[in-house]
Design a protein around this motif. Structure first.
Motif, PDB file in Angstrom:
ATOM      1  N   MET A   1      96.357 123.885 103.722  1.00  0.00           N
ATOM      2  CA  MET A   1      96.901 123.230 102.575  1.00  0.00           C
ATOM      3  C   MET A   1      97.984 124.117 102.004  1.00  0.00           C
ATOM      4  O   MET A   1      97.787 125.324 101.862  1.00  0.00           O
ATOM      5  CB  MET A   1      95.779 123.084 101.557  1.00  0.00           C
ATOM      6  N   THR A   2      99.129 123.548 101.688  1.00  0.00           N
ATOM      7  CA  THR A   2     100.209 124.381 101.167  1.00  0.00           C
ATOM      8  C   THR A   2     100.456 124.171  99.679  1.00  0.00           C
ATOM      9  O   THR A   2     100.990 125.062  99.030  1.00  0.00           O
ATOM     10  CB  THR A   2     101.517 124.143 101.937  1.00  0.00           C
ATOM     11  N   ALA A   3     100.098 122.998  99.139  1.00  0.00           N
ATOM     12  CA  ALA A   3     100.322 122.747  97.715  1.00  0.00           C
ATOM     13  C   ALA A   3      99.564 121.492  97.299  1.00  0.00           C
ATOM     14  O   ALA A   3      99.125 120.701  98.137  1.00  0.00           O
ATOM     15  CB  ALA A   3     101.808 122.568  97.428  1.00  0.00           C
ATOM     16  N   PHE A   4      99.406 121.326  95.991  1.00  0.00           N
ATOM     17  CA  PHE A   4      98.818 120.109  95.457  1.00  0.00           C
ATOM     18  C   PHE A   4      99.458 119.798  94.119  1.00  0.00           C
ATOM     19  O   PHE A   4     100.100 120.641  93.505  1.00  0.00           O
ATOM     20  CB  PHE A   4      97.299 120.240  95.289  1.00  0.00           C
ATOM     21  N   ASP A   5      99.278 118.567  93.674  1.00  0.00           N
ATOM     22  CA  ASP A   5      99.650 118.173  92.323  1.00  0.00           C
ATOM     23  C   ASP A   5      98.773 117.004  91.939  1.00  0.00           C
ATOM     24  O   ASP A   5      98.179 116.351  92.812  1.00  0.00           O
ATOM     25  CB  ASP A   5     101.123 117.787  92.229  1.00  0.00           C
ATOM     26  N   LEU A   6      98.654 116.754  90.641  1.00  0.00           N
ATOM     27  CA  LEU A   6      97.917 115.584  90.176  1.00  0.00           C
ATOM     28  C   LEU A   6      98.784 114.348  90.390  1.00  0.00           C
ATOM     29  O   LEU A   6     100.008 114.404  90.249  1.00  0.00           O
ATOM     30  CB  LEU A   6      97.561 115.721  88.697  1.00  0.00           C
ATOM     31  N   VAL A   7      98.157 113.221  90.735  1.00  0.00           N
ATOM     32  CA  VAL A   7      98.872 111.958  90.875  1.00  0.00           C
ATOM     33  C   VAL A   7      99.178 111.453  89.470  1.00  0.00           C
ATOM     34  O   VAL A   7      98.286 111.398  88.618  1.00  0.00           O
ATOM     35  CB  VAL A   7      98.025 110.934  91.667  1.00  0.00           C
ATOM     36  N   ALA A   8     100.418 111.095  89.211  1.00  0.00           N
ATOM     37  CA  ALA A   8     100.829 110.638  87.884  1.00  0.00           C
ATOM     38  C   ALA A   8      99.974 109.453  87.434  1.00  0.00           C
ATOM     39  O   ALA A   8      99.802 108.482  88.170  1.00  0.00           O
ATOM     40  CB  ALA A   8     102.301 110.237  87.903  1.00  0.00           C
ATOM     41  N   GLY A   9      99.393 109.560  86.249  1.00  0.00           N
ATOM     42  CA  GLY A   9      98.582 108.485  85.692  1.00  0.00           C
ATOM     43  C   GLY A   9      97.171 108.415  86.235  1.00  0.00           C
ATOM     44  O   GLY A   9      96.396 107.550  85.855  1.00  0.00           O
ATOM     45  N   LEU A  73      90.733 125.271  96.296  1.00  0.00           N
ATOM     46  CA  LEU A  73      90.691 126.188  97.444  1.00  0.00           C
ATOM     47  C   LEU A  73      90.931 125.438  98.746  1.00  0.00           C
ATOM     48  O   LEU A  73      90.504 124.294  98.900  1.00  0.00           O
ATOM     49  CB  LEU A  73      89.326 126.883  97.518  1.00  0.00           C
ATOM     50  N   ASP A  74      91.568 126.105  99.707  1.00  0.00           N
ATOM     51  CA  ASP A  74      91.791 125.552 101.038  1.00  0.00           C
ATOM     52  C   ASP A  74      90.533 125.725 101.888  1.00  0.00           C
ATOM     53  O   ASP A  74      89.981 126.830 101.967  1.00  0.00           O
ATOM     54  CB  ASP A  74      92.963 126.272 101.703  1.00  0.00           C
ATOM     55  N   LEU A  75      90.064 124.657 102.520  1.00  0.00           N
ATOM     56  CA  LEU A  75      88.855 124.692 103.341  1.00  0.00           C
ATOM     57  C   LEU A  75      88.985 125.668 104.508  1.00  0.00           C
ATOM     58  O   LEU A  75      88.056 126.398 104.818  1.00  0.00           O
ATOM     59  CB  LEU A  75      88.549 123.284 103.875  1.00  0.00           C
ATOM     60  N   GLY A  76      90.136 125.718 105.150  1.00  0.00           N
ATOM     61  CA  GLY A  76      90.313 126.550 106.333  1.00  0.00           C
ATOM     62  C   GLY A  76      90.393 128.042 106.054  1.00  0.00           C
ATOM     63  O   GLY A  76      89.885 128.850 106.823  1.00  0.00           O
ATOM     64  N   THR A  77      91.017 128.411 104.938  1.00  0.00           N
ATOM     65  CA  THR A  77      91.235 129.832 104.662  1.00  0.00           C
ATOM     66  C   THR A  77      90.405 130.361 103.499  1.00  0.00           C
ATOM     67  O   THR A  77      90.215 131.568 103.376  1.00  0.00           O
ATOM     68  CB  THR A  77      92.713 130.104 104.318  1.00  0.00           C
ATOM     69  N   GLY A  78      89.961 129.464 102.604  1.00  0.00           N
ATOM     70  CA  GLY A  78      89.249 129.885 101.402  1.00  0.00           C
ATOM     71  C   GLY A  78      90.184 130.395 100.317  1.00  0.00           C
ATOM     72  O   GLY A  78      89.742 130.812  99.252  1.00  0.00           O
ATOM     73  N   LEU A  79      91.481 130.346 100.573  1.00  0.00           N
ATOM     74  CA  LEU A  79      92.470 130.835  99.613  1.00  0.00           C
ATOM     75  C   LEU A  79      92.849 129.749  98.608  1.00  0.00           C
ATOM     76  O   LEU A  79      92.798 128.555  98.923  1.00  0.00           O
ATOM     77  CB  LEU A  79      93.724 131.314 100.344  1.00  0.00           C
ATOM     78  N   PRO A  80      93.274 130.144  97.406  1.00  0.00           N
ATOM     79  CA  PRO A  80      93.722 129.165  96.417  1.00  0.00           C
ATOM     80  C   PRO A  80      94.959 128.393  96.908  1.00  0.00           C
ATOM     81  O   PRO A  80      95.823 128.953  97.580  1.00  0.00           O
ATOM     82  CB  PRO A  80      94.092 130.018  95.204  1.00  0.00           C
ATOM     83  N   VAL A  81      95.008 127.107  96.576  1.00  0.00           N
ATOM     84  CA  VAL A  81      96.154 126.259  96.868  1.00  0.00           C
ATOM     85  C   VAL A  81      97.016 126.227  95.606  1.00  0.00           C
ATOM     86  O   VAL A  81      96.517 125.996  94.509  1.00  0.00           O
ATOM     87  CB  VAL A  81      95.708 124.830  97.262  1.00  0.00           C
ATOM     88  N   LEU A  82      98.307 126.453  95.761  1.00  0.00           N
ATOM     89  CA  LEU A  82      99.219 126.477  94.622  1.00  0.00           C
ATOM     90  C   LEU A  82      99.487 125.074  94.115  1.00  0.00           C
ATOM     91  O   LEU A  82      99.633 124.134  94.899  1.00  0.00           O
ATOM     92  CB  LEU A  82     100.529 127.149  94.999  1.00  0.00           C
ATOM     93  N   ARG A  83      99.559 124.931  92.793  1.00  0.00           N
ATOM     94  CA  ARG A  83      99.900 123.639  92.211  1.00  0.00           C
ATOM     95  C   ARG A  83     101.416 123.479  92.196  1.00  0.00           C
ATOM     96  O   ARG A  83     102.145 124.424  91.889  1.00  0.00           O
ATOM     97  CB  ARG A  83      99.362 123.517  90.793  1.00  0.00           C
TER      98      ARG A  83
END
Length: 88
Positions: A1-9, A73-83
């Motif tokens: 996973m490289t990034a995430f964001d909330l879906v608007a609304g 967190l990313d399932l594969g690495t356990g590292l935080p995913v940046l917003r």
């Protein structure tokens, strides 16, 4: 996973950006209560020789409850995913 964001609304939905192999097909995504995210992918049986290329895409996952201040967190690495999907 490289990034995430909330879906608007939609306060309980995350839009995830992830990478996958050029000959893989994405089977879906999942999220856990701790907000560990991962994408299910499968190698195409008809791929034959496959180039060593990383493709990127986005997918939406619905959380059981609002994200709030929980860490993703990313399932594969356990590292935080940046917003922020605009990050490269």
């Amino acid at each position: 996973m490289t990034a995430f964001d909330l879906v608007a609304g939609e306060a309980d939905e995350l839009l995830l950006r992830y990478g996958y192999g050029a000959c893989d097909s994405v089977q879906g995504a999942r999220a856990y209560q701790v907000v560990v995210v991962g994408v299910d992918e499968r190698r195409s049986s008809s791929a034959g020789m496959c180039p060593d290329v990383l493709k990127t895409a986005t997918i939406t996952v619905t959380l059981a409850r609002l994200l709030g201040d929980r860490l993703v967190l990313d399932l594969g690495t356990g590292l935080p995913v940046l917003r922020g999907l605009d990050r490269r």
